[in-house]
Design a protein around this motif. Structure first.
Motif, PDB file in Angstrom:
ATOM      1  N   TRP A   1      -3.660  -1.468 -26.859  1.00 15.84           N
ATOM      2  CA  TRP A   1      -3.137  -1.034 -25.560  1.00 15.84           C
ATOM      3  C   TRP A   1      -4.197  -0.370 -24.682  1.00 15.84           C
ATOM      4  O   TRP A   1      -3.861   0.267 -23.691  1.00 15.84           O
ATOM      5  N   GLN A   2      -5.449  -0.536 -25.022  1.00 13.41           N
ATOM      6  CA  GLN A   2      -6.502   0.120 -24.235  1.00 13.41           C
ATOM      7  C   GLN A   2      -6.590  -0.407 -22.808  1.00 13.41           C
ATOM      8  O   GLN A   2      -7.004   0.310 -21.901  1.00 13.41           O
ATOM      9  N   GLU A   3      -6.225  -1.668 -22.592  1.00 20.02           N
ATOM     10  CA  GLU A   3      -6.337  -2.278 -21.266  1.00 20.02           C
ATOM     11  C   GLU A   3      -5.041  -2.212 -20.469  1.00 20.02           C
ATOM     12  O   GLU A   3      -4.999  -2.689 -19.335  1.00 20.02           O
ATOM     13  N   LEU A   4      -3.970  -1.656 -21.045  1.00 15.70           N
ATOM     14  CA  LEU A   4      -2.686  -1.617 -20.343  1.00 15.70           C
ATOM     15  C   LEU A   4      -2.772  -0.684 -19.132  1.00 15.70           C
ATOM     16  O   LEU A   4      -3.120   0.490 -19.271  1.00 15.70           O
ATOM     17  N   PRO A   5      -2.467  -1.160 -17.916  1.00 12.19           N
ATOM     18  CA  PRO A   5      -2.477  -0.275 -16.741  1.00 12.19           C
ATOM     19  C   PRO A   5      -1.424   0.832 -16.877  1.00 12.19           C
ATOM     20  O   PRO A   5      -0.269   0.556 -17.217  1.00 12.19           O
ATOM     21  N   VAL A   6      -1.835   2.071 -16.601  1.00  9.48           N
ATOM     22  CA  VAL A   6      -0.940   3.225 -16.712  1.00  9.48           C
ATOM     23  C   VAL A   6      -0.943   3.990 -15.400  1.00  9.48           C
ATOM     24  O   VAL A   6      -2.006   4.375 -14.898  1.00  9.48           O
ATOM     25  N   LEU A   7       0.250   4.203 -14.832  1.00  9.92           N
ATOM     26  CA  LEU A   7       0.422   5.018 -13.642  1.00  9.92           C
ATOM     27  C   LEU A   7       1.227   6.252 -14.022  1.00  9.92           C
ATOM     28  O   LEU A   7       2.310   6.128 -14.605  1.00  9.92           O
ATOM     29  N   LEU A   8       0.691   7.433 -13.705  1.00  9.68           N
ATOM     30  CA  LEU A   8       1.389   8.684 -13.986  1.00  9.68           C
ATOM     31  C   LEU A   8       2.220   9.100 -12.779  1.00  9.68           C
ATOM     32  O   LEU A   8       1.810   8.898 -11.630  1.00  9.68           O
TER      33      LEU A   8
ATOM     34  N   LEU B   1       1.241   8.699  -8.959  1.00  6.38           N
ATOM     35  CA  LEU B   1       2.193   8.723  -7.853  1.00  6.38           C
ATOM     36  C   LEU B   1       2.808  10.109  -7.779  1.00  6.38           C
ATOM     37  O   LEU B   1       3.097  10.726  -8.804  1.00  6.38           O
ATOM     38  N   SER B   2       3.013  10.582  -6.576  1.00  4.32           N
ATOM     39  CA  SER B   2       3.598  11.909  -6.393  1.00  4.32           C
ATOM     40  C   SER B   2       5.108  11.808  -6.210  1.00  4.32           C
ATOM     41  O   SER B   2       5.619  10.849  -5.637  1.00  4.32           O
ATOM     42  N   LYS B   3       5.813  12.791  -6.740  1.00  2.00           N
ATOM     43  CA  LYS B   3       7.252  12.895  -6.531  1.00  2.00           C
ATOM     44  C   LYS B   3       7.526  13.641  -5.232  1.00  2.00           C
ATOM     45  O   LYS B   3       6.827  14.598  -4.923  1.00  2.00           O
ATOM     46  N   PRO B   4       8.562  13.217  -4.491  1.00  2.00           N
ATOM     47  CA  PRO B   4       9.416  12.062  -4.737  1.00  2.00           C
ATOM     48  C   PRO B   4       8.668  10.752  -4.509  1.00  2.00           C
ATOM     49  O   PRO B   4       7.859  10.643  -3.590  1.00  2.00           O
ATOM     50  N   VAL B   5       8.956   9.769  -5.329  1.00  5.25           N
ATOM     51  CA  VAL B   5       8.254   8.492  -5.255  1.00  5.25           C
ATOM     52  C   VAL B   5       8.829   7.665  -4.103  1.00  5.25           C
ATOM     53  O   VAL B   5      10.022   7.370  -4.070  1.00  5.25           O
ATOM     54  N   LEU B   6       7.969   7.315  -3.162  1.00  4.48           N
ATOM     55  CA  LEU B   6       8.397   6.464  -2.059  1.00  4.48           C
ATOM     56  C   LEU B   6       8.440   5.016  -2.529  1.00  4.48           C
ATOM     57  O   LEU B   6       7.504   4.521  -3.146  1.00  4.48           O
ATOM     58  N   ARG B   7       9.543   4.340  -2.217  1.00  3.80           N
ATOM     59  CA  ARG B   7       9.730   2.980  -2.706  1.00  3.80           C
ATOM     60  C   ARG B   7       8.602   2.059  -2.267  1.00  3.80           C
ATOM     61  O   ARG B   7       8.080   1.256  -3.049  1.00  3.80           O
ATOM     62  N   GLU B   8       8.177   2.146  -0.999  1.00  6.43           N
ATOM     63  CA  GLU B   8       7.129   1.254  -0.504  1.00  6.43           C
ATOM     64  C   GLU B   8       5.805   1.518  -1.213  1.00  6.43           C
ATOM     65  O   GLU B   8       5.084   0.584  -1.572  1.00  6.43           O
ATOM     66  N   GLU B   9       5.473   2.803  -1.410  1.00  6.05           N
ATOM     67  CA  GLU B   9       4.223   3.129  -2.092  1.00  6.05           C
ATOM     68  C   GLU B   9       4.276   2.672  -3.546  1.00  6.05           C
ATOM     69  O   GLU B   9       3.294   2.131  -4.077  1.00  6.05           O
ATOM     70  N   LEU B  10       5.411   2.898  -4.190  1.00  7.20           N
ATOM     71  CA  LEU B  10       5.561   2.479  -5.583  1.00  7.20           C
ATOM     72  C   LEU B  10       5.327   0.983  -5.719  1.00  7.20           C
ATOM     73  O   LEU B  10       4.551   0.524  -6.573  1.00  7.20           O
ATOM     74  N   ARG B  11       5.990   0.207  -4.879  1.00 11.58           N
ATOM     75  CA  ARG B  11       5.834  -1.247  -4.957  1.00 11.58           C
ATOM     76  C   ARG B  11       4.401  -1.668  -4.683  1.00 11.58           C
ATOM     77  O   ARG B  11       3.859  -2.546  -5.369  1.00 11.58           O
ATOM     78  N   ALA B  12       3.791  -1.061  -3.666  1.00 14.14           N
ATOM     79  CA  ALA B  12       2.421  -1.446  -3.308  1.00 14.14           C
ATOM     80  C   ALA B  12       1.446  -1.172  -4.452  1.00 14.14           C
ATOM     81  O   ALA B  12       0.617  -2.023  -4.799  1.00 14.14           O
TER      82      ALA B  12
END
Length: 673
Positions: A456-463, A485-496
């Motif tokens: 799993w070393q290459e698995l992309p991870v977003l905190l 990503l910062s909370k609250p998570v904006l849907r558009e930013e999350l998708r992008a």
């Protein structure tokens, strides 16, 4: 629509035109400037709500301009765009000393910039619901809403209905906390923390903001400090007042198709050659000679990508085609490639700013065209990716799932971090979203575990976190996270952000795991996928059919019709296998003229029927030899099915291979199961 005014200080005219047009279409008023002097003139003439400043300006840096600007406008929100300011010291200078809201790294897409611009301003209040008669009139409008949007709207409504209960429970906890109950105060903090991180993802942005303010009031009390009762009561009242904001459902995604490339060029011979190349590589080619004609084609039918002559109608005239196509409502992310006779850095930069992801030298070869077509078609209709969300808050998992789930993305949730490794083995995700603050191991701990595990070393991870201080950012990247990503998570930013990471992962895997001729998996990644499907079949109690295919008399094809003709046979069989099966089926090139397919949930009989249809389709195709002589081909196949023929990959392979040999011995052009 927004009425905000933006100063856009960018000395690149093409980028300024593209981004300015896009932002205006999104409702912003854009005041362009290409130098510091022009920007000062704009500021003297027009009040602006925010500024977008390039890092390198004529005669000075963007940082120097901002330093001067802060003398007169210390609070103006500023986005800083640059390809160079990426080190920690520069980040501290820009954000802490100069008050830059966010640093955007070039090259960026207009859609990405829009996300950050929208974050600068609070969302406007939503209008009250329309009267019944207005709803009756609206029913006459022909609008299609897909199941995902309807599901999202229902989930938002459900969350909104439960907000009153959450607030009432929180109030009871705060009453006990004010009376000295430390456990109640700790539980209240947990509730508020989750509201802060989740409510915004459901569209209740004001609730999230107010919850964040209340969280800040409660934080010192967790460390033993006295409770500020007045601040506590005031923060809770504002939170309770914001807890009934309605939510607007998301728009439905566009419908997808596959396999069509639009070539825009004035050269009739090149267009004819592109059509011929398209037939060779199995991609439909439609053509146009002007920007207007190109837009008309794109409006009339689905296209997966565009290949445009950079100098169409004059120097850099092709960029106008790119801008016109990207301006179409349904085509803002249409894959784009340009072809040009001059390999000049400035022209490549201009093409990249116009949205081009590929540059082909002119004249281009069949291999160049094939690679470009493959990449654009794959980008437009990617295989379904799997994202895993790890969070102890079920509401947060549900919100992130609804924001991301689509025909291209499957989302699985996990609310117990202790089960991560087992869940990874079971679901094998393409990307991981980790909440930082969870009971037990934190997101940092889990990230470190993954980076120390070879698989799993290459698995992309977003905190995902509510804390974005310098210490957190350093800890996140030191733990091995790819992004946050910062909370609250904006849907558009999350998708992008998720889409960008998935696309880079897809391209990397395409290069490392795909056969260049057929587009199918190579042997090792095929076996990895087959093992995952076999484990899934055991869990679900379903059969798994493994099929071995071999092109009949392939050596004779190469000897008689030429090796290029043989390559075309393999390419088309690979395309049939890639297009005629389900996304969850695994398909690979075993080597030479041998192919393998794993079909989850299929018996020997149903797998034989599926392969028979593919065999009939291949045998009906007419291939041309290197000298133009037509010919036809067939294949033989052997099928093994778990668990009856074995419960390991190795045993299934042996059985399928033996049955393939039997099919050849029995006359070829047959399937043995």
């Amino acid at each position: 629509m927004s009425s905000r005014t933006l100063l856009f200080l960018e000395d690149d005219k093409d980028l300024q035109s593209l981004v300015g047009t896009f932002l205006r279409e999104k409702g912003y008023r854009v005041e362009p400037a290409r130098s510091a002097a022009e920007a000062q003139a704009v500021l003297a003439r027009v009040p602006v709500d925010a500024a977008i400043v390039d890092g390198l300006l004529p005669g000075m840096t963007g940082a120097d301009f901002i330093r001067e600007l802060r003398k007169t406008q210390p609070k103006l929100p500023i986005l800083f765009a640059s390809a160079f300011w990426k080190d920690l010291k520069s980040h501290e200078l820009l954000t802490r000393q100069l008050g830059v809201v966010r640093i955007i790294h070039k090259p960026y897409k207009p859609e990405e910039l829009l996300v950050w611009v929208n974050q600068l301003f609070p969302a406007p209040a939503l209008p009250p619901p329309p009267p019944p008669e207005a709803l009756e009139e609206a029913e006459e409008v022909d609008v299609e809403v897909d199941d995902l949007a309807a599901s999202l709207a229902a989930l938002n409504a459900e969350y909104g209905a439960r907000l009153k209960e959450k607030v009432a429970a929180l109030e009871a906890l705060l009453v006990r906390g004010r009376g000295g109950d430390a456990a109640a105060l700790e539980e209240a903090y947990t509730v508020v923390h989750k509201l802060h991180g989740t409510a915004g993802s459901y569209g209740f942005a004001e609730v999230s903001i107010r919850a964040g303010q209340l969280e800040a009031v409660l934080l010192p009390a967790r460390a033993g400090a006295p409770v500020d009762v007045a601040a506590l009561d005031a923060s809770f009242r504002t939170l309770a007042a914001a807890a009934s904001v309605p939510v607007k459902p998301a728009a439905a995604p566009p419908q997808s198709s596959e396999g069509v490339l639009l070539v825009v060029d004035e050269d009739a011979k090149l267009l004819a050659e592109a059509e011929r190349m398209g037939r060779q590589v199995g991609v439909g080619v439609v053509t146009a000679r002007t920007a207007d004609a190109a837009c008309e084609v794109a409006r009339r039918q689905w296209v997966d990508g565009v290949l445009v002559h950079l100098d169409l109608g004059g120097p850099l005239g092709g960029l106008a085609v790119a801008h016109a196509l990207r301006a179409e409502e349904s085509l803002p992310v249409l894959p784009l490639a340009v072809t040009g006779a001059r390999d000049v850095l400035e022209e490549r930069v201009a093409a990249a700013h116009a949205g081009a992801s590929l540059f082909l030298p002119r004249p281009f070869t069949a291999r160049d065209f094939s690679a470009a077509a493959e990449r654009m078609v794959a980008a437009r209709r990617p295989e379904r990716a799997r994202v895993m969300v790890v969070d102890d808050d079920p509401d947060a998992i549900a919100a992130l799932t609804q924001a991301l789930a689509s025909d291209q993305i499957e989302v699985v949730g996990l609310n117990d971090a202790h089960g991560l490794m087992e869940a990874l083995a079971q679901h094998r995700p393409d990307l991981l979203l980790l909440d930082v603050q969870m009971p037990g191991p934190s997101g940092f701990d889990l990230c470190r575990i993954l980076r120390s595990t070879p698989e799993w070393q290459e698995l992309p991870v977003l905190l995902i976190t509510a804390h974005l201080g310098l210490e957190f950012r350093l800890a996140a990247f030191q733990a091995g996270a790819d992004d946050y990503l910062s909370k609250p998570v904006l849907r558009e930013e999350l998708r992008a952000r998720v889409q960008a990471r998935l696309e880079r992962t897809r391209l990397s895997r395409e290069r490392a795991e795909r056969d260049g001729l057929t587009g199918l998996l190579l042997r090792r990644p095929f076996l990895d996928g087959l093992r995952a499907r076999l484990a899934e079949s055991r869990r679900q109690g379903k059969p798994l059919a493994l099929c071995f295919l071999d092109v009949d008399h392939f050596k004779r094809v190469n000897d008689r019709y030429g090796h290029l003709a043989g390559d075309r046979v393999l390419m088309w069989l690979g395309r049939l296998l890639g297009a005629r099966f389900r996304r969850e089926d695994v398909r690979g090139r075993w080597g030479g003229e041998e192919f393998v397919v794993g079909l989850l949930g299929e018996s020997a009989g149903s797998a034989s029927e599926i392969l028979a249809r593919t065999a009939a389709e291949l045998s009906d195709m007419t291939f041309d030899g290197d000298t133009g002589e037509p010919f036809h081909v067939t294949f033989s196949a052997g099928i093994a099915v778990s668990p009856g023929d074995g419960d390991t990959v190795e045993s299934l392979l042996r059985t399928a291979d033996a049955r393939l040999l039997r099919a050849k011995e029995n006359g070829r052009n047959r399937i043995e199961a």
